[in-house]
Design an enzyme around this catalytic site. Structure first.
Site, PDB file in Angstrom:
ATOM      1  N   GLU A   1       0.881  -1.172   0.000  1.00 22.79           N
ATOM      2  CA  GLU A   1       0.000   0.000   0.000  1.00 22.79           C
ATOM      3  C   GLU A   1       0.908   1.208   0.000  1.00 22.79           C
ATOM      4  OE1 GLU A   1      -1.683   3.236   1.265  1.00 22.79           O
ATOM      5  OE2 GLU A   1      -2.201   2.128   3.083  1.00 22.79           O
TER       6      GLU A   1
ATOM      7  N   CYS B   1      -1.878   8.934   3.686  1.00 22.40           N
ATOM      8  CA  CYS B   1      -1.774   8.511   2.289  1.00 22.40           C
ATOM      9  C   CYS B   1      -3.078   8.713   1.534  1.00 22.40           C
ATOM     10  CB  CYS B   1      -1.327   7.049   2.206  1.00 22.40           C
ATOM     11  SG  CYS B   1      -2.419   5.914   3.095  1.00 22.40           S
TER      12      CYS B   1
END
Length: 489
Positions: free
Chosen positions: A257, A291
């Site tokens: 990720e 993020c």
């Protein structure tokens, strides 16, 4: 109540094979409180020998752990969740001291961590196989799921507790053992804390191991260890490419990720009250060090000026300062290098023609909430993942242009769309190339039962629910010939 001690714990240790390994002759890493710049903790700088010892312990312990009855594995994970809840206030204080986490962000991270740990506790009894008819007479086909083996986890500093436990808890629940390397900025809440929780919950020795240290010194060994069957990494795309490549050389499954450049699209028929509320939260939670935060605000030209004015007014009013002040919304950036990079993006964007509506300065590690108008997609604060409390606002003329602008990036992690017509919003959302997108909301969403992950340069694989169960298990075909079979020779 448990006798687990967190507030006065000695963190100058590593956790390998069920033992708290003292510093010995290793170098140390000082961990600074971003709000005060005082040393919060000192931890060992792990070595490759420590990594090898951790993997050896994990490999030795894995098969016995996988053989435990599912209710026993579930009980351990559930126990860790209960200990999380019991020690909430201590954990919030640790997050504030180590990662500059404000109270608002701390609660969000804490309860997301509780949620995924609780979800993982259901995995041992949810793992299931399949029965398939055979093309061979008298044969039965079974497809079962088994743990992959040893999972290496490399976690980041921005949401250290959540982004560690979202891999650790599911990996343990599905019968794997784990070697965890937390970020050197957050070795306690991203690593050693988890060891204490799972040890107190009754996890057998060797099943979870925590090696603290710098990624540049032990990260490659973690990613490329021959005992690794999965390498779960959360972090930047540049580092993620290296980790995935190293893992793949040893045929370990990379679960990545990575970075994002997430858009917040606001159409001309959107509810501006809701769009601005969402825009403020999505840009400035945890000083933008998320993020899945908003990296670019794409706003229809007919409502652009009003949106910019309202967003800038709200940004200027946000309380800033120490994460230890319960009223603070925008706290400190993790360190100077991150701060200097994002301020450089702002300076370059203004130099390129954008207007600084508010912010742009800093007080120590606290960067002012910053709004930039008249921005374009190719300006530094927009085309880069700025990872700060920065909101470039870019106008668009129609939906086609918004979609084209949204997709003008290598990333594809999250995003959001605000429109009065839900059908229109859905049409836009469907055409934005991203792993996750949220209508009439903002991009910072994480639910323990819903797949979480991106496309393109934002990574590979998915966390949460059934998706992470599949990441950490593999299928095995077992056939049973129940009747005598005639062979041609």
């Amino acid at each position: 109540m448990s006798d687990l001690e967190l507030t006065d714990a000695d963190w100058n240790v590593q956790y390998i094979d069920g033992e708290w390994v003292p510093l010995g002759d290793r170098d140390t890493i000082d961990v600074e409180d971003p709000s005060t710049r005082d040393t919060f903790a000192t931890v060992p700088a792990g070595t490759e020998d420590d990594v090898d010892a951790a993997y050896e312990a994990a490999a030795d312990a894995q098969s016995e752990w996988a053989a435990k009855p599912p209710q026993q594995r579930a009980s351990v994970v559930r126990g860790a969740r209960d200990l999380l809840k019991e020690h909430r206030d201590d954990i919030l204080d640790l997050l504030a001291a180590e990662s500059g986490t404000t109270r608002t962000k701390g609660f969000a991270e804490f309860y997301t961590s509780v949620g995924i740990t609780g979800e993982a506790a259901s995995f041992p009894t949810r793992i299931s196989g399949d029965h398939r008819d055979s093309t061979v007479e008298g044969k039965e086909n079974l497809v079962v799921r088994e743990p992959k083996g040893v999972v290496g986890v490399i976690s980041p500093w921005n949401f250290p507790l959540n982004l560690s436990i979202r891999a650790v808890a599911p990996a343990l629940a599905t019968g794997n053992s784990v070697v965890l390397k937390p970020a050197s900025n957050t070795p306690v809440t991203g690593g050693l804390l988890l060891a204490k929780l799972f040890e107190a919950a009754g996890l057998p020795e060797g099943v979870l191991n925590v090696v603290t240290g710098k990624g540049s010194e032990v990260g490659d060994r973690i990613a490329g260890h021959p005992e690794s069957d999965v390498v779960a990494f959360t972090g930047s795309t540049a580092v993620g490419r290296q980790v995935a490549s190293t893992a793949a050389e040893h045929l370990a499954t990379p679960a990545m990720e990575l970075g994002g450049n997430n858009v917040h699209v606001v159409t001309d028929d959107a509810d501006l009250d809701q769009a601005v509320d969402a825009g403020v939260f999505g840009s400035f939670l945890h000083s933008g060090q998320v993020c899945i935060s908003i990296n670019r605000h794409l706003v229809h030209e007919d409502v652009y000026d009003e949106y910019v004015e309202r967003l800038a007014d709200r940004a200027a009013e946000l309380p800033t300062g120490s994460a230890h002040d319960g009223n603070t919304i925008v706290g400190p950036i993790i360190d100077e290098s991150q701060r200097d990079q994002m301020l450089e993006f702002v300076e370059e964007t203004v130099d390129a023609g954008a207007t600084l509506e508010t912010g742009g300065g800093h007080d120590g590690l606290v960067v002012e909430p910053t709004v930039l108008s008249n921005a374009t997609n190719d300006m530094s604060a927009a085309c880069n993942e700025h990872f700060g409390p920065i909101a470039p606002v870019i106008p668009f003329s129609d939906d086609e242009e918004a979609i084209e602008m949204a997709n003008s990036t290598e990333y594809g992690l999250s995003g959001s769309v605000h429109a009065g017509d839900l059908g229109r919003a859905r049409d836009i959302a469907d055409r934005i190339d991203t792993g996750m997108i949220h209508i009439n909301d903002q991009p910072i969403n994480d639910e323990p039962h819903v797949p979480f992950g991106g496309v393109g340069d934002s990574g590979m694989g998915r966390y949460n629910g059934e998706s992470v169960m599949e990441e950490f298990t593999e299928q095995k075909w077992i056939s049973i010939q129940r009747e005598d079979r005639d062979y041609p020779f």
